[in-house]
Design a protein around this motif. Structure first.
Motif, PDB file in Angstrom:
ATOM      1  N   ALA A 135       0.841  -1.204   0.000  1.00 30.62           N
ATOM      2  CA  ALA A 135       0.000   0.000   0.000  1.00 30.62           C
ATOM      3  C   ALA A 135       0.872   1.249   0.000  1.00 30.62           C
ATOM      4  O   ALA A 135       0.581   2.208  -0.724  1.00 30.62           O
ATOM      5  CB  ALA A 135      -0.932   0.002   1.210  1.00 30.62           C
ATOM      6  N   MET A 136       1.920   1.230   0.790  1.00 30.48           N
ATOM      7  CA  MET A 136       2.788   2.400   0.856  1.00 30.48           C
ATOM      8  C   MET A 136       3.531   2.608  -0.459  1.00 30.48           C
ATOM      9  O   MET A 136       3.704   3.740  -0.900  1.00 30.48           O
ATOM     10  CB  MET A 136       3.743   2.274   2.040  1.00 30.48           C
ATOM     11  N   LEU A 153       6.826   9.695  -0.441  1.00 35.27           N
ATOM     12  CA  LEU A 153       6.543   9.215   0.905  1.00 35.27           C
ATOM     13  C   LEU A 153       7.858   8.931   1.633  1.00 35.27           C
ATOM     14  O   LEU A 153       8.767   8.341   1.045  1.00 35.27           O
ATOM     15  CB  LEU A 153       5.744   7.922   0.730  1.00 35.27           C
ATOM     16  N   TYR A 154       7.942   9.350   2.879  1.00 31.49           N
ATOM     17  CA  TYR A 154       9.149   9.156   3.684  1.00 31.49           C
ATOM     18  C   TYR A 154       8.741   8.551   5.022  1.00 31.49           C
ATOM     19  O   TYR A 154       7.766   8.982   5.627  1.00 31.49           O
ATOM     20  CB  TYR A 154       9.892  10.482   3.868  1.00 31.49           C
ATOM     21  N   VAL A 155       9.510   7.564   5.485  1.00 29.56           N
ATOM     22  CA  VAL A 155       9.148   6.839   6.699  1.00 29.56           C
ATOM     23  C   VAL A 155      10.283   6.924   7.709  1.00 29.56           C
ATOM     24  O   VAL A 155      11.451   6.723   7.374  1.00 29.56           O
ATOM     25  CB  VAL A 155       8.861   5.345   6.398  1.00 29.56           C
ATOM     26  N   HIS A 156       9.905   7.208   8.960  1.00 26.78           N
ATOM     27  CA  HIS A 156      10.829   7.208  10.094  1.00 26.78           C
ATOM     28  C   HIS A 156      10.192   6.347  11.178  1.00 26.78           C
ATOM     29  O   HIS A 156       8.980   6.393  11.374  1.00 26.78           O
ATOM     30  CB  HIS A 156      11.058   8.630  10.619  1.00 26.78           C
ATOM     31  N   GLY A 162       7.044   3.932  17.799  1.00 25.55           N
ATOM     32  CA  GLY A 162       6.079   4.308  16.778  1.00 25.55           C
ATOM     33  C   GLY A 162       6.717   4.636  15.448  1.00 25.55           C
ATOM     34  O   GLY A 162       7.929   4.526  15.259  1.00 25.55           O
ATOM     35  N   THR A 163       5.861   5.048  14.530  1.00 31.03           N
ATOM     36  CA  THR A 163       6.271   5.308  13.156  1.00 31.03           C
ATOM     37  C   THR A 163       5.671   6.626  12.692  1.00 31.03           C
ATOM     38  O   THR A 163       4.550   6.971  13.041  1.00 31.03           O
ATOM     39  CB  THR A 163       5.796   4.163  12.236  1.00 31.03           C
ATOM     40  N   LYS A 164       6.451   7.336  11.882  1.00 28.39           N
ATOM     41  CA  LYS A 164       6.001   8.583  11.268  1.00 28.39           C
ATOM     42  C   LYS A 164       6.147   8.440   9.759  1.00 28.39           C
ATOM     43  O   LYS A 164       7.230   8.089   9.275  1.00 28.39           O
ATOM     44  CB  LYS A 164       6.839   9.764  11.748  1.00 28.39           C
ATOM     45  N   VAL A 165       5.064   8.707   9.048  1.00 23.96           N
ATOM     46  CA  VAL A 165       5.079   8.688   7.585  1.00 23.96           C
ATOM     47  C   VAL A 165       4.754  10.092   7.104  1.00 23.96           C
ATOM     48  O   VAL A 165       3.762  10.698   7.529  1.00 23.96           O
ATOM     49  CB  VAL A 165       4.057   7.684   7.020  1.00 23.96           C
ATOM     50  N   ILE A 166       5.600  10.620   6.241  1.00 21.88           N
ATOM     51  CA  ILE A 166       5.412  11.963   5.705  1.00 21.88           C
ATOM     52  C   ILE A 166       5.143  11.850   4.210  1.00 21.88           C
ATOM     53  O   ILE A 166       5.928  11.243   3.482  1.00 21.88           O
ATOM     54  CB  ILE A 166       6.658  12.841   5.945  1.00 21.88           C
ATOM     55  N   LEU A 167       4.024  12.413   3.784  1.00 18.61           N
ATOM     56  CA  LEU A 167       3.682  12.470   2.367  1.00 18.61           C
ATOM     57  C   LEU A 167       3.958  13.890   1.910  1.00 18.61           C
ATOM     58  O   LEU A 167       3.357  14.836   2.432  1.00 18.61           O
ATOM     59  CB  LEU A 167       2.200  12.155   2.144  1.00 18.61           C
ATOM     60  N   ASN A 168       4.876  14.062   0.971  1.00 19.89           N
ATOM     61  CA  ASN A 168       5.200  15.387   0.443  1.00 19.89           C
ATOM     62  C   ASN A 168       4.617  15.536  -0.954  1.00 19.89           C
ATOM     63  O   ASN A 168       4.843  14.679  -1.823  1.00 19.89           O
ATOM     64  CB  ASN A 168       6.716  15.606   0.400  1.00 19.89           C
ATOM     65  N   LEU A 169       3.882  16.633  -1.144  1.00 14.33           N
ATOM     66  CA  LEU A 169       3.218  16.947  -2.410  1.00 14.33           C
ATOM     67  C   LEU A 169       3.438  18.420  -2.716  1.00 14.33           C
ATOM     68  O   LEU A 169       3.723  19.205  -1.805  1.00 14.33           O
ATOM     69  CB  LEU A 169       1.707  16.700  -2.289  1.00 14.33           C
TER      70      LEU A 169
END
Length: 177
Positions: A135-136, A153-156, A162-169
């Protein structure tokens, strides 16, 4: 039933581009159903800046990230977990951040996920099926195809944090709101 019917109607709409506001409403309908499932074990926080609500995004790119947070980070937890969804604009980039307080990932798991997210769908002319990141990867590739390779998409993540997902547009307003 109403939340589920709104999810279905949104999913079958022909428009590919929607406002962030529309996408957040879709996520809220999805989370309403998940809150019934998880009850007090799941908290959701929305920190969407008002000036980002009319920004253009691709339909159905936030909900799959939230779903991944639930399935991989929260589902097997006994503790109360939080998902926060926020937005901000910096240097003409709209960032949508989905962060959870779930199980997180080790550095090895994170490296594997990042590789899967950025892997080409076609290798040697055939579609390759792999575990994890489907999906990612789909969301990442849809963003890159629509807006270009500098976005995505960037994942940390940290194990047990926990997890942080950043969607840059690109930060651009949807014209027909």
């Amino acid at each position: 039933c109403q939340a589920l019917s709104r999810i279905f109607r949104y999913s079958i709409r022909k428009k590919e581009e929607v406002s962030l506001k529309e996408e957040i409403e879709h996520v809220k309908n999805y989370m309403y159903i998940q809150n019934i499932r998880f009850g007090d074990r799941l908290e959701v926080i929305y920190e969407i800046l008002p000036d980002t609500l009319d920004m253009e995004i691709i339909k159905l790119i936030i909900q799959p990230i939230v779903e991944n947070a639930i399935i991989h980070g929260i589902e097997n937890q006994d503790k109360v977990c939080r998902i926060s969804i926020s937005s901000l604009v910096t240097n003409d980039v709209l960032s949508i951040i989905v962060e959870d307080t779930g199980s997180g990932m080790s550095n090895e798991e994170l490296s594997h996920l990042r590789a899967e997210i950025n892997r080409d769908v076609l290798e040697g002319g055939e579609t390759k099926r792999r575990e994890g990141g489907i999906a990612m990867r789909n969301v990442n590739q849809r963003i890159k195809l629509r807006y270009g390779g500098v976005y995505g998409l960037y994942v940390h993540s940290q194990k047990q944090k926990g997890t942080k997902v950043i969607l840059n547009l690109p930060a651009k307003r949807l014209k027909d709101i």
